[in-house]
Motif scaffolding. Structure first.
Motif, PDB file in Angstrom:
ATOM      1  N   SER A 125      -3.914  -5.195  14.108  1.00  0.00           N
ATOM      2  CA  SER A 125      -4.262  -4.042  13.316  1.00  0.00           C
ATOM      3  C   SER A 125      -3.532  -2.770  14.479  1.00  0.00           C
ATOM      4  O   SER A 125      -4.055  -2.716  15.663  1.00  0.00           O
ATOM      5  CB  SER A 125      -5.821  -3.787  13.177  1.00  0.00           C
ATOM      6  OG  SER A 125      -5.742  -2.543  12.447  1.00  0.00           O
ATOM      7  N   PHE A 126      -2.891  -1.776  13.961  1.00  0.00           N
ATOM      8  CA  PHE A 126      -2.277  -1.098  14.784  1.00  0.00           C
ATOM      9  C   PHE A 126      -1.983   0.251  14.024  1.00  0.00           C
ATOM     10  O   PHE A 126      -1.715   0.273  12.822  1.00  0.00           O
ATOM     11  CB  PHE A 126      -1.095  -1.578  15.737  1.00  0.00           C
ATOM     12  CG  PHE A 126       0.171  -1.913  14.595  1.00  0.00           C
ATOM     13  CD1 PHE A 126       1.358  -0.982  14.319  1.00  0.00           C
ATOM     14  CD2 PHE A 126       0.202  -3.086  14.079  1.00  0.00           C
ATOM     15  CE1 PHE A 126       2.345  -1.300  13.536  1.00  0.00           C
ATOM     16  CE2 PHE A 126       1.297  -3.454  13.251  1.00  0.00           C
ATOM     17  CZ  PHE A 126       2.533  -2.421  13.150  1.00  0.00           C
ATOM     18  N   SER A 127      -1.776   1.352  14.673  1.00  0.00           N
ATOM     19  CA  SER A 127      -1.688   2.761  14.093  1.00  0.00           C
ATOM     20  C   SER A 127      -0.759   3.701  14.852  1.00  0.00           C
ATOM     21  O   SER A 127      -0.528   3.436  16.182  1.00  0.00           O
ATOM     22  CB  SER A 127      -3.161   3.308  13.758  1.00  0.00           C
ATOM     23  OG  SER A 127      -3.571   3.695  14.995  1.00  0.00           O
ATOM     24  N   ILE A 182      -2.727   5.250   5.016  1.00  0.00           N
ATOM     25  CA  ILE A 182      -2.804   6.391   6.091  1.00  0.00           C
ATOM     26  C   ILE A 182      -4.136   6.803   6.305  1.00  0.00           C
ATOM     27  O   ILE A 182      -4.958   6.779   5.267  1.00  0.00           O
ATOM     28  CB  ILE A 182      -2.005   7.697   5.185  1.00  0.00           C
ATOM     29  CG1 ILE A 182      -0.618   7.289   4.937  1.00  0.00           C
ATOM     30  CG2 ILE A 182      -2.278   8.591   6.056  1.00  0.00           C
ATOM     31  CD1 ILE A 182       0.376   7.109   6.038  1.00  0.00           C
ATOM     32  N   ILE A 183      -4.549   6.848   7.427  1.00  0.00           N
ATOM     33  CA  ILE A 183      -5.971   7.078   8.016  1.00  0.00           C
ATOM     34  C   ILE A 183      -5.925   8.202   8.662  1.00  0.00           C
ATOM     35  O   ILE A 183      -5.503   7.943   9.742  1.00  0.00           O
ATOM     36  CB  ILE A 183      -6.728   5.905   8.380  1.00  0.00           C
ATOM     37  CG1 ILE A 183      -6.725   4.736   7.389  1.00  0.00           C
ATOM     38  CG2 ILE A 183      -8.107   6.319   8.766  1.00  0.00           C
ATOM     39  CD1 ILE A 183      -7.282   3.371   8.031  1.00  0.00           C
ATOM     40  N   ASP A 184      -6.586   9.535   8.381  1.00  0.00           N
ATOM     41  CA  ASP A 184      -6.640  10.507   9.444  1.00  0.00           C
ATOM     42  C   ASP A 184      -5.358  10.822   9.819  1.00  0.00           C
ATOM     43  O   ASP A 184      -4.944  11.282  11.095  1.00  0.00           O
ATOM     44  CB  ASP A 184      -7.786  10.293  10.699  1.00  0.00           C
ATOM     45  CG  ASP A 184      -8.899  10.021  10.067  1.00  0.00           C
ATOM     46  OD1 ASP A 184      -9.299  10.523   8.987  1.00  0.00           O
ATOM     47  OD2 ASP A 184      -9.745   9.153  10.695  1.00  0.00           O
ATOM     48  N   ASN A 185      -4.149  10.836   8.933  1.00  0.00           N
ATOM     49  CA  ASN A 185      -2.992  11.368   9.213  1.00  0.00           C
ATOM     50  C   ASN A 185      -1.975  10.349   9.994  1.00  0.00           C
ATOM     51  O   ASN A 185      -1.294  10.882  10.643  1.00  0.00           O
ATOM     52  CB  ASN A 185      -2.916  12.954   9.836  1.00  0.00           C
ATOM     53  CG  ASN A 185      -2.955  13.824   8.551  1.00  0.00           C
ATOM     54  OD1 ASN A 185      -2.401  13.477   7.492  1.00  0.00           O
ATOM     55  ND2 ASN A 185      -3.376  15.100   9.109  1.00  0.00           N
ATOM     56  N   LYS A 186      -2.581   9.111  10.287  1.00  0.00           N
ATOM     57  CA  LYS A 186      -1.970   8.181  11.034  1.00  0.00           C
ATOM     58  C   LYS A 186      -1.739   7.115   9.952  1.00  0.00           C
ATOM     59  O   LYS A 186      -2.274   6.530   9.284  1.00  0.00           O
ATOM     60  CB  LYS A 186      -2.721   7.675  12.139  1.00  0.00           C
ATOM     61  CG  LYS A 186      -3.147   8.913  13.313  1.00  0.00           C
ATOM     62  CD  LYS A 186      -3.339   8.013  14.470  1.00  0.00           C
ATOM     63  CE  LYS A 186      -3.434   8.973  15.497  1.00  0.00           C
ATOM     64  NZ  LYS A 186      -2.547   9.009  16.461  1.00  0.00           N
ATOM     65  N   PHE A 187      -0.498   6.234  10.436  1.00  0.00           N
ATOM     66  CA  PHE A 187       0.204   5.168   9.659  1.00  0.00           C
ATOM     67  C   PHE A 187      -0.484   4.043  10.055  1.00  0.00           C
ATOM     68  O   PHE A 187      -0.454   3.742  11.503  1.00  0.00           O
ATOM     69  CB  PHE A 187       1.711   5.120   9.589  1.00  0.00           C
ATOM     70  CG  PHE A 187       2.312   4.463   8.562  1.00  0.00           C
ATOM     71  CD1 PHE A 187       1.648   3.232   8.230  1.00  0.00           C
ATOM     72  CD2 PHE A 187       3.159   5.198   7.826  1.00  0.00           C
ATOM     73  CE1 PHE A 187       2.351   2.556   7.135  1.00  0.00           C
ATOM     74  CE2 PHE A 187       3.982   4.575   6.760  1.00  0.00           C
ATOM     75  CZ  PHE A 187       3.624   3.039   6.637  1.00  0.00           C
ATOM     76  N   SER A 188      -1.333   3.166   9.599  1.00  0.00           N
ATOM     77  CA  SER A 188      -1.916   1.957  10.037  1.00  0.00           C
ATOM     78  C   SER A 188      -1.686   0.661   9.276  1.00  0.00           C
ATOM     79  O   SER A 188      -1.166   0.692   8.133  1.00  0.00           O
ATOM     80  CB  SER A 188      -3.480   2.297   9.617  1.00  0.00           C
ATOM     81  OG  SER A 188      -4.032   3.267  10.472  1.00  0.00           O
ATOM     82  N   GLY A 237       0.662  -1.264   0.115  1.00  0.00           N
ATOM     83  CA  GLY A 237       0.143  -0.018  -0.146  1.00  0.00           C
ATOM     84  C   GLY A 237       0.710   1.223  -0.042  1.00  0.00           C
ATOM     85  O   GLY A 237       2.167   1.281  -0.214  1.00  0.00           O
ATOM     86  N   LYS A 238       0.067   2.261   0.257  1.00  0.00           N
ATOM     87  CA  LYS A 238       0.924   3.639   0.250  1.00  0.00           C
ATOM     88  C   LYS A 238       1.077   4.130   1.572  1.00  0.00           C
ATOM     89  O   LYS A 238       0.258   3.917   2.686  1.00  0.00           O
ATOM     90  CB  LYS A 238      -0.015   4.729  -0.506  1.00  0.00           C
ATOM     91  CG  LYS A 238      -0.130   4.398  -1.930  1.00  0.00           C
ATOM     92  CD  LYS A 238      -0.658   5.579  -2.631  1.00  0.00           C
ATOM     93  CE  LYS A 238      -0.790   5.344  -4.177  1.00  0.00           C
ATOM     94  NZ  LYS A 238      -1.528   6.663  -4.985  1.00  0.00           N
ATOM     95  N   GLY A 239       1.941   4.780   1.853  1.00  0.00           N
ATOM     96  CA  GLY A 239       2.509   5.496   3.220  1.00  0.00           C
ATOM     97  C   GLY A 239       3.173   6.711   3.235  1.00  0.00           C
ATOM     98  O   GLY A 239       3.741   7.088   2.293  1.00  0.00           O
ATOM     99  N   VAL A 282       7.060   6.627  12.347  1.00  0.00           N
ATOM    100  CA  VAL A 282       7.546   5.421  11.369  1.00  0.00           C
ATOM    101  C   VAL A 282       8.960   6.023  10.347  1.00  0.00           C
ATOM    102  O   VAL A 282       8.710   7.116   9.900  1.00  0.00           O
ATOM    103  CB  VAL A 282       6.370   5.287  10.407  1.00  0.00           C
ATOM    104  CG1 VAL A 282       6.631   4.116   9.410  1.00  0.00           C
ATOM    105  CG2 VAL A 282       5.292   5.022  11.078  1.00  0.00           C
ATOM    106  N   PHE A 283       9.738   5.195  10.428  1.00  0.00           N
ATOM    107  CA  PHE A 283      11.154   5.447   9.922  1.00  0.00           C
ATOM    108  C   PHE A 283      11.472   4.495   8.953  1.00  0.00           C
ATOM    109  O   PHE A 283      11.336   3.366   8.980  1.00  0.00           O
ATOM    110  CB  PHE A 283      12.186   5.525  11.028  1.00  0.00           C
ATOM    111  CG  PHE A 283      11.963   6.577  12.037  1.00  0.00           C
ATOM    112  CD1 PHE A 283      12.436   7.825  11.964  1.00  0.00           C
ATOM    113  CD2 PHE A 283      11.192   6.199  13.325  1.00  0.00           C
ATOM    114  CE1 PHE A 283      12.098   8.756  12.955  1.00  0.00           C
ATOM    115  CE2 PHE A 283      11.174   7.120  14.178  1.00  0.00           C
ATOM    116  CZ  PHE A 283      11.166   8.347  14.097  1.00  0.00           C
TER     117      PHE A 283
END
Length: 125
Positions: free
Chosen positions: A110-112, A66-72, A21-23, A118-119
């Motif tokens: 599932s985590f965010s 990316i959901i609501d400016n969080k990496f999921s 996916g995209k991130g 995230v690096f």
């Protein structure tokens, strides 16, 4: 997620795409080329608490988004150590997470987290 294509680079962050996916993440290293393909290691620097930013899921397909400016993420649980380290597999890449307790019988999670946690570290073959 070891191969990424850089879509955008601004200051210290990259927008990228991969087979999962995209991130958006913090880039660690020399500035990347837009449209460049890189082999990377992913590091997540956060503490996870069940029911707050990590939970069991029935989803079995590894995903990043990316959901609501969080990496999921959705990833497979490999093991849990009593010192609070949860080892997961994200599309074949092993990642270690700090968690507040055991995942119990969870096979997938599932985590965010914030994109600032995230690096991406480019690695050479």
């Amino acid at each position: 997620m070891t191969n990424v294509t850089i879509l955008k680079f601004h200051e210290d962050k990259v927008e990228f795409t991969s087979s999962l996916g995209k991130g958006v993440a913090v880039w660690c290293g020399e500035p990347p080329q837009t449209d460049g393909r890189y082999h990377v290691e992913l590091d997540v620097d956060d503490t996870f608490e069940w029911g707050r930013n990590i939970e069991s899921t029935n989803e079995k397909t590894p995903v990043i988004k990316i959901i609501d400016n969080k990496f999921s993420f959705i990833a497979q649980v490999l093991s849990y150590e009593d010192d609070g380290i949860l080892t997961i597999s994200l599309g074949g890449e092993v990642i270690f997470l700090d968690v507040n307790s055991s995942p119990g019988t969870s096979k997938y999670v599932s985590f965010s987290t914030s994109i600032n946690n995230v690096f991406l570290h480019p690695v050479e073959f």
